[in-house]
Motif scaffolding. Structure first.
Motif, PDB file in Angstrom:
ATOM      1  N   THR A   1       9.835 -13.477 -24.164  1.00 35.01           N
ATOM      2  CA  THR A   1      10.933 -13.683 -25.192  1.00 35.01           C
ATOM      3  C   THR A   1      10.459 -13.643 -26.531  1.00 35.01           C
ATOM      4  OG1 THR A   1      11.184 -16.213 -24.735  1.00 35.01           O
ATOM      5  CG2 THR A   1      12.553 -14.601 -23.626  1.00 35.01           C
ATOM      6  N   GLN A   2       9.050 -14.318 -26.617  1.00 34.33           N
ATOM      7  CA  GLN A   2       8.441 -14.460 -27.909  1.00 34.33           C
ATOM      8  C   GLN A   2       6.916 -14.114 -27.841  1.00 34.33           C
ATOM      9  OE1 GLN A   2       9.717 -17.570 -30.935  1.00 34.33           O
ATOM     10  NE2 GLN A   2       7.388 -17.945 -31.192  1.00 34.33           N
ATOM     11  N   SER A   3       6.463 -13.148 -28.477  1.00 33.81           N
ATOM     12  CA  SER A   3       5.100 -12.897 -28.348  1.00 33.81           C
ATOM     13  C   SER A   3       4.152 -13.536 -29.384  1.00 33.81           C
ATOM     14  CB  SER A   3       4.817 -11.069 -28.417  1.00 33.81           C
ATOM     15  OG  SER A   3       3.566 -10.629 -28.089  1.00 33.81           O
TER      16      SER A   3
ATOM     17  N   SER B   1       1.776 -15.231 -37.398  1.00 35.79           N
ATOM     18  CA  SER B   1       1.941 -16.865 -37.024  1.00 35.79           C
ATOM     19  C   SER B   1       0.441 -17.387 -36.587  1.00 35.79           C
ATOM     20  CB  SER B   1       2.644 -17.053 -35.635  1.00 35.79           C
ATOM     21  OG  SER B   1       2.857 -18.155 -35.348  1.00 35.79           O
TER      22      SER B   1
ATOM     23  N   VAL C   1       3.216 -18.362 -26.677  1.00 35.04           N
ATOM     24  CA  VAL C   1       4.334 -17.250 -26.491  1.00 35.04           C
ATOM     25  C   VAL C   1       5.537 -17.994 -25.721  1.00 35.04           C
ATOM     26  CG1 VAL C   1       2.607 -15.466 -26.209  1.00 35.04           C
ATOM     27  CG2 VAL C   1       3.294 -16.914 -24.016  1.00 35.04           C
ATOM     28  N   GLN C   2       6.643 -17.378 -25.693  1.00 36.38           N
ATOM     29  CA  GLN C   2       7.807 -18.181 -25.020  1.00 36.38           C
ATOM     30  C   GLN C   2       8.210 -16.973 -23.958  1.00 36.38           C
ATOM     31  OE1 GLN C   2      11.075 -19.271 -27.410  1.00 36.38           O
ATOM     32  NE2 GLN C   2       9.590 -20.655 -28.716  1.00 36.38           N
TER      33      GLN C   2
ATOM     34  N   THR D   1       7.398 -22.487 -23.157  1.00 41.49           N
ATOM     35  CA  THR D   1       6.423 -22.025 -24.118  1.00 41.49           C
ATOM     36  C   THR D   1       5.192 -22.116 -23.350  1.00 41.49           C
ATOM     37  OG1 THR D   1       5.508 -22.496 -26.353  1.00 41.49           O
ATOM     38  CG2 THR D   1       6.294 -24.248 -25.053  1.00 41.49           C
TER      39      THR D   1
END
Length: 370
Positions: free
Chosen positions: A266-268, A274, A279-280, A323
């Motif tokens: 869902t989040q790379s 960043s 990651v998520q 996460t």
């Protein structure tokens, strides 16, 4: 001038229309529509095959396979057939969108547009020949090849399409390493030469895709290894329209692959955007399981997999949002990293990527960096 052509390839072809992206054009397209302009694929007559070879700039091999192969090699050939038919459909649709100047797929500059169409035309035909090579081998061994399915390609611009192609090509390049290893270890080394030649061809494509996205053409000194189970689960979870495959449930060899639950990234992680190396992820627990029963396994380059715990962000019934660390600096996690949710009880016993795949609850999650 050749220098101008290279400049066009790097700048003009990658320059996308500033128009708003169209609705996602690929959702639930019928594979027969994708292949309507590919002569007779996946069962061309001799004249149609010649035309495909002309577009591919080369021919199918005329060498004769051995009389028989190990059952494990049949698994590899079925996976290759499934993957390559998917790729032929993907690039055929991309070619159609570019050729038709669909919104989000325009290429700025006449020479760059011609080069892009020529490149995609060859790629479509080459992927088709890859599929036919596996299909013909399966028929030679008296096996029914897996048939094309309906596919969902979640892209709506040229840039999104090239990024997706870069990701699944990374998985293919890693999986074909596994195919070569398995064929050799099961006494079928004679088939590895053809597979190795495809690795080279896919690597050429990957370098082209990377240049279009302003990356250096060579990703890593040693590309990330994958295994057939990860490749087929990624194909089934992300692209195949459920229930659309005519005979996939009748292919005994594919039933031998480990079935995984989806693992959504869902989040790379992007080191350019960043410094937070995380990651998520989202996945579902089995009934009765607890979040602490599982951890995240990491596969990158040719290194032994490692495992780290995650932190739960949210739980809704059996669905977890977590996460997880992404130790980019420590492990130089460039290129493709394959993530998998594995039982904590199995941690410490992973000697190979196949060990990880065999134990995976949810996966693969795919992260590509640089």
């Amino acid at each position: 001038m050749r220098q101008n052509i290279i400049q066009l390839a790097l700048c003009g072809l990658a320059a996308l229309s500033t128009a708003a992206p169209a609705n996602r054009r690929s959702t639930n397209n019928n594979v027969s529509d994708e292949f309507q302009s590919i002569d007779g694929f996946p069962a061309p007559n001799p004249q149609q095959l010649l035309e495909t070879e002309r577009r591919a700039h080369g021919t199918l091999s005329n060498s004769t396979p051995p009389d028989s192969v190990d059952p494990d090699t049949i698994i590899s050939l079925q996976v290759i057939a499934a993957e390559e038919q998917f790729e032929a459909a993907f690039f055929q649709q991309l070619l159609a969108n570019v050729t038709n100047n669909e919104a989000g797929y325009e290429i700025v500059g006449g020479n760059a547009r011609t080069m892009g169409i020529d490149a995609l035309t060859a790629i479509v035909a080459q992927e088709e020949l890859h599929a036919l090579n596996a299909i013909n081998a399966l028929r030679h061994f008296n096996q029914t090849p897996v048939a094309p399915c309906l596919y969902n390609f979640p892209v709506s611009t040229l840039d999104e399409a090239i990024a997706l192609a870069q990701t699944f090509t990374s998985v293919v390049l890693g999986t074909l390493q596994n195919v070569v290893l398995n064929m050799g270890s099961h006494g079928d080394a004679g088939l590895t030469q053809g597979v190795a030649s495809v690795i080279g061809q896919e690597g050429e494509q990957q370098g082209f895709f990377r240049l279009l996205r302003h990356n250096i053409p060579s990703e890593l000194p040693f590309l990330t290894n994958s295994v057939r189970d990860f490749a087929f689960n990624a194909l089934n979870q992300n692209f195949i329209v459920p229930g659309s495959c005519p005979n996939i449930n009748q292919i005994a060899a594919l039933k031998k692959l480990h079935v995984m639950q989806p693992l959504t990234v869902t989040q790379s992680f992007d080191p350019k955007k960043s410094v937070n190396e995380t990651v998520q992820l989202s996945f579902s627990l089995p009934n009765g399981a607890n979040p602490q029963d599982y951890e995240v396994a990491y596969i990158n380059q040719q290194n032994i997999p490692f495992v780290l715990p995650y932190t739960v962000l949210h739980q809704d019934g059996q669905t977890l949002s977590v996460t997880a660390p992404f130790p980019f600096g420590e492990h130089l996690l460039n290129g493709l990293t394959i993530l998998a949710i594995v039982p904590t009880s199995a941690v410490g016993g992973f000697k190979s990527n196949q060990d990880v795949a065999d134990a995976t609850l949810a996966g693969p999650g795919l992260v590509v960096v640089n």
